[in-house]
Design an enzyme around this catalytic site. Structure first.
Site, mmCIF file in Angstrom:
data_model
loop_
_atom_site.group_PDB
_atom_site.id
_atom_site.type_symbol
_atom_site.label_atom_id
_atom_site.label_comp_id
_atom_site.label_asym_id
_atom_site.label_seq_id
_atom_site.Cartn_x
_atom_site.Cartn_y
_atom_site.Cartn_z
ATOM 1 C CG ASP A 91 4.295 10.643 15.186
ATOM 2 O OD1 ASP A 91 5.317 10.439 14.485
ATOM 3 O OD2 ASP A 91 3.957 9.905 16.116
ATOM 4 N N GLY A 92 6.519 13.118 14.271
ATOM 5 C CA GLY A 92 7.680 13.855 14.797
ATOM 6 C C GLY A 92 7.785 15.242 14.189
ATOM 7 C CG ASP A 138 5.109 2.961 9.160
ATOM 8 O OD1 ASP A 138 5.467 2.269 8.198
ATOM 9 O OD2 ASP A 138 5.874 3.325 10.064
ATOM 10 N NE ARG A 173 11.650 -23.140 -2.340
ATOM 11 C CZ ARG A 173 12.416 -22.889 -3.400
ATOM 12 N NH1 ARG A 173 12.224 -21.814 -4.113
ATOM 13 N NH2 ARG A 173 13.386 -23.716 -3.715
ATOM 14 N NE ARG A 182 11.067 2.088 13.874
ATOM 15 C CZ ARG A 182 11.404 2.802 12.795
ATOM 16 N NH1 ARG A 182 11.981 2.206 11.777
ATOM 17 N NH2 ARG A 182 11.151 4.100 12.719
ATOM 18 C CD GLU A 236 10.256 -2.180 10.317
ATOM 19 O OE1 GLU A 236 11.467 -2.461 10.369
ATOM 20 O OE2 GLU A 236 9.815 -1.166 9.767
ATOM 21 C CB VAL A 502 -13.142 0.214 -15.474
ATOM 22 C CG1 VAL A 502 -12.425 -1.086 -15.250
ATOM 23 C CG2 VAL A 502 -13.871 0.214 -16.798
ATOM 24 N N GLY A 548 -17.711 5.013 -20.937
ATOM 25 C CA GLY A 548 -19.053 5.289 -21.452
ATOM 26 C C GLY A 548 -19.257 6.800 -21.453
ATOM 27 C CD GLU A 602 -15.686 4.607 -23.998
ATOM 28 O OE1 GLU A 602 -14.971 3.972 -24.785
ATOM 29 O OE2 GLU A 602 -16.376 4.073 -23.112
#
Length: 756
Positions: A91-92, A138, A173, A182, A236, A502, A548, A602
């Site tokens: 945006d800046g 972002d 863990r 941000r 963050e 796929v 296909g 294919e």
């Protein structure tokens, strides 16, 4: 993805006979002038598609913020006769470009007064046109569903999370991952959705008072359920409801002090900006680049500066300043603690992500769950596709939240007939999002020959609704089941299909789960194959893709990999076209570009096989280039699902189960469910901007059953795009290009009708 955009703008510009210039090092280069502003040719942007970052450099520039700096920049542009700017940035950068445009005539007057330019130049270059493309990992720009670079950043995050999961599971863990963002929690939110994180902290949606307790309770419950790992994702810029920052260290200390769990922090940092751009980003940026050039050609002094962006699957143009203002509104709402408003301003895609995450991550205690007494079965049908498991997980969890009993069917309709069906719980599907293939097992068998047995199983297990996740066979299967309703009451229940294949060949949907992962595999492989040719003399590769009769993978793969041609069934070709392609490549090899890439679906033609095309090119190219061929095969069906497929699968599936709940309520009469109308057997698809439930009976007319493809396919409109970028003369259909719209503030109601 910025390089893909740069490449598309340059080539489309040259295609429409414009002169195209690079401005190196962002606005700094525009201010400094000299050899920072250079005219470029077709070859200048060769082989940059697979490179991360941007080849023309980018810099934050203090001097462009001053009027003197902008005066200097205007002088440099006028000297070269440049009056059209395409700006790729956040945006800046875009706000700066708009200011520059507003001041333009004043700047030229000033230059004329000081004698730097003559009055003629003031008249000739009176107006500056600007088009923006949003490049920001972002995804924090309002008005655009996806900014260039977001998908690639998600790829980096998910790669890391997948790698951490294996170590965390071995060591029991807890991992706290800090991702970029941000002011915007998009990356954190979507990666939490895509890896099934236990908790996520984002700036737009701070946790409620006392979140410390509820988070610790949740983590210890998960441990008690034998879940070996906990993942917490922190943006963050995360804050609590008093606008105080929540850091990854703070979260770690909390877990260690209260629970004594072994906890590690990983800060991803600039890894997220790097790496090879994903297929989605390359295609997005290529579409946007071409759209930007069209917008510049159509711009007049009266039209506002615009940004080109994507809404759903549709290219749109939006007034730049409206987007910037709305983006700033979000920040303002957050600063003032109006968080609900902030989420709404982010747009419906963000809101949907948040709602889906809330639905799937926290299981309510059994006592609080409604009890509907409905049983819903989920099955996979057709070939495996990455993302199927994410869809099953979402279906099971949303179903349980809605109060249903969920049943999993193993091995498709064949397994159904054999009674391979069992109840599946919330915990059973933990950790499924990142798994490739189909955990439930899937078969191509159609139900027609097992109708009696399937009806028995439905009666035995008292199944009240059916959800099928699969490809073309799933669609045929639902048609067969609904045709059998006259004979079997058991099939008079709500049934819904979510497309997963796929090949992306299911009618009624622009995309299907698994196609994005396959496309990334093809793109990665093409990158490697292209690289293998560097250093050898001129070489052309012929690459065969799956699908296909559907040319989606070949066509989009060609666009993402920068191929010279793609042969597909949907666009018939003859020996003259093959001849023209060979000549085109021969011409290309005379320039500095020494390699070519040709993709072939294919089944595009039964006689012009991959071997035939390889031999033809080898013979015709003798003395100019040599040839190699490559059949990609089943690697296109495997692999860990891409972030797009995980999220797409998760959101589609959640929507489908909510539809089932609605239909069950509508069709429940006198103690049983009875649904025999066409609109109770639907396919959920994404079309342009919306998610739509379409009765499978109505989709019959849109289907070519012999070749198992839809009669009309949206992506064929992108064919000319690929040809233009490969330097062919072709006509580009502008009818589909975006018209200038206004940034729509959606009402809360609209969020429910669904965009992705």
């Amino acid at each position: 993805g910025m390089n893909a955009a740069v490449r598309a703008v340059v080539r489309m510009g040259i295609y429409v006979k414009a002169k195209v210039y690079f401005v190196y090092e962002g606005y700094q280069g525009m201010v400094d002038g000299g050899d920072n502003i250079v005219e470029v040719s077709w070859e200048s942007v060769s082989s940059i598609l697979q490179v991360g970052g941007t080849v023309i450099g980018s810099a934050r520039c203090k001097s462009f913020r001053t009027r003197e700096g902008r005066l200097q920049a205007a002088h440099n542009l006028v000297q070269r006769g440049i009056t059209n700017l395409c700006v790729i940035g956040g945006d800046g950068s875009l706000t700066g470009a708009n200011l520059f445009r507003e001041e333009w005539s004043g700047l030229l007057e000033e230059l004329a007064q000081t004698g730097k330019i003559d009055e003629e130049a003031v008249k000739k270059y009176a107006y500056l046109n600007i088009v923006g493309m949003v490049g920001s990992i972002d995804n924090d720009f309002c008005g655009t569903d996806m900014t260039i670079g977001t998908d690639s950043a998600l790829h980096r995050i998910i790669e890391v999370v997948d790698a951490i999961m294996t170590t965390a599971q071995s060591h029991q863990r807890t991992f706290v991952l800090e991702v970029m963002g941000r002011h915007c929690g998009y990356l954190a939110l979507v990666s939490a959705l895509a890896c099934g994180a236990d908790w996520v902290f984002i700036p737009e949606y701070p946790p409620e008072e006392g979140w410390e307790d509820s988070m610790c309770v949740k983590l210890s419950e998960n441990r008690a359920r034998k879940k070996r790992l906990n993942i917490i994702i922190v943006a963050e810029g995360a804050i609590d409801c008093h606008n105080k920052p929540i850091t990854s260290e703070k979260v770690k200390d909390l877990v260690v002090q209260r629970l004594g769990f072994d906890t590690r922090v990983t800060i991803l940092g600039h890894v997220q900006r790097g790496g090879t751009p994903s297929a989605f980003d390359r295609i997005l940026a290529s579409r946007m680049g071409v759209e930007a050039v069209l917008a510049l050609l159509e711009a007049t002094p009266a039209t506002p500066a615009c940004v080109v962006s994507l809404s759903g699957n549709q290219a749109v143009r939006l007034p730049l300043m409206e987007c910037v203002q709305m983006t700033q509104e979000v920040q303002k709402a957050m600063d003032e603690g109006r968080f609900v408003e902030a989420v709404r301003l982010r747009g419906r895609s963000f809101e949907n992500n948040l709602n889906t995450y809330k639905l799937l991550s926290h299981k309510k205690p059994d006592a609080e769950l409604p009890k509907t007494n409905f049983n819903v079965a989920v099955l996979n049908v057709g070939a495996p596709a990455a993302g199927m498991n994410a869809a099953v997980r979402a279906a099971v969890r949303v179903g349980i939240t809605e109060g249903h009993k969920m049943f999993a069917v193993i091995d498709g309709f064949e397994g159904f007939a054999r009674g391979k069906i069992k109840e599946i719980s919330w915990g059973d599907v933990g950790g499924w999002t990142g798994q490739g293939g189909s955990i439930l097992g899937t078969k191509r068998t159609l139900p027609a020959k097992y109708l009696e047995k399937i009806a028995d199983q439905m009666r035995t297990n008292n199944i009240n609704a059916l959800m099928v996740i699969g490809g073309f066979e799933a669609y045929l299967g639902l048609l067969e089941l609904s045709a059998a309703r006259e004979k079997y009451d058991e099939f008079c229940i709500p049934m819904v299909m979510v497309p997963a294949t796929v090949s992306n060949n299911v009618p009624g949907s622009d995309f299907s789960i698994g196609a994005d992962t396959a496309l990334n595999t093809i793109t990665d492989t093409c990158d490697r194959i292209k690289q293998s040719a560097s250093g050898t003399k001129r070489r052309v590769f012929i690459i065969e893709t799956m699908g296909g009769y559907c040319g989606y993978l070949a066509n989009m793969g060609a666009l993402a990999a920068g191929a010279d041609a793609a042969y597909i069934f949907e666009e018939q070709f003859d020996i003259r076209e093959l001849q023209a392609n060979v000549e085109h490549l021969t011409e290309k090899m005379k320039t500095s570009i020494q390699r070519g890439l040709v993709l072939r679906n294919e089944n595009c033609n039964e006689n012009y096989t991959t071997d035939f095309i390889y031999q033809l090119y080898s013979e015709e190219g003798k003395g100019v280039f040599d040839c190699r061929k490559n059949v990609l095969g089943h690697m296109q069906q495997g692999g860990a699902p891409s972030p797009f497929d995980r999220n797409f699968g998760t959101k589609m599936s959640a929507k489908a189960v909510q539809w089932i709940s609605k239909k069950l309520k509508e069709t429940y009469r006198k103690g049983k469910v009875f649904a025999n109308t066409d609109d109770s057997v639907c396919l959920l698809g994404i079309r342009r901007r919306n998610l739509v439930f379409q009765p499978v009976a109505e989709l019959k007319n849109e289907t070519d059953f012999v070749h198992r493809i839809p009669k009309e396919q949206w992506w064929l409109k992108l064919r000319p795009l690929m040809k233009i970028l490969a330097k062919y003369k072709t006509s580009y259909d502008v009818s589909d290009s975006g018209q200038l719209e206004h940034v729509a503030m959606h009402s809360p109601k609209e969020a429910e009708t669904g965009a992705i």
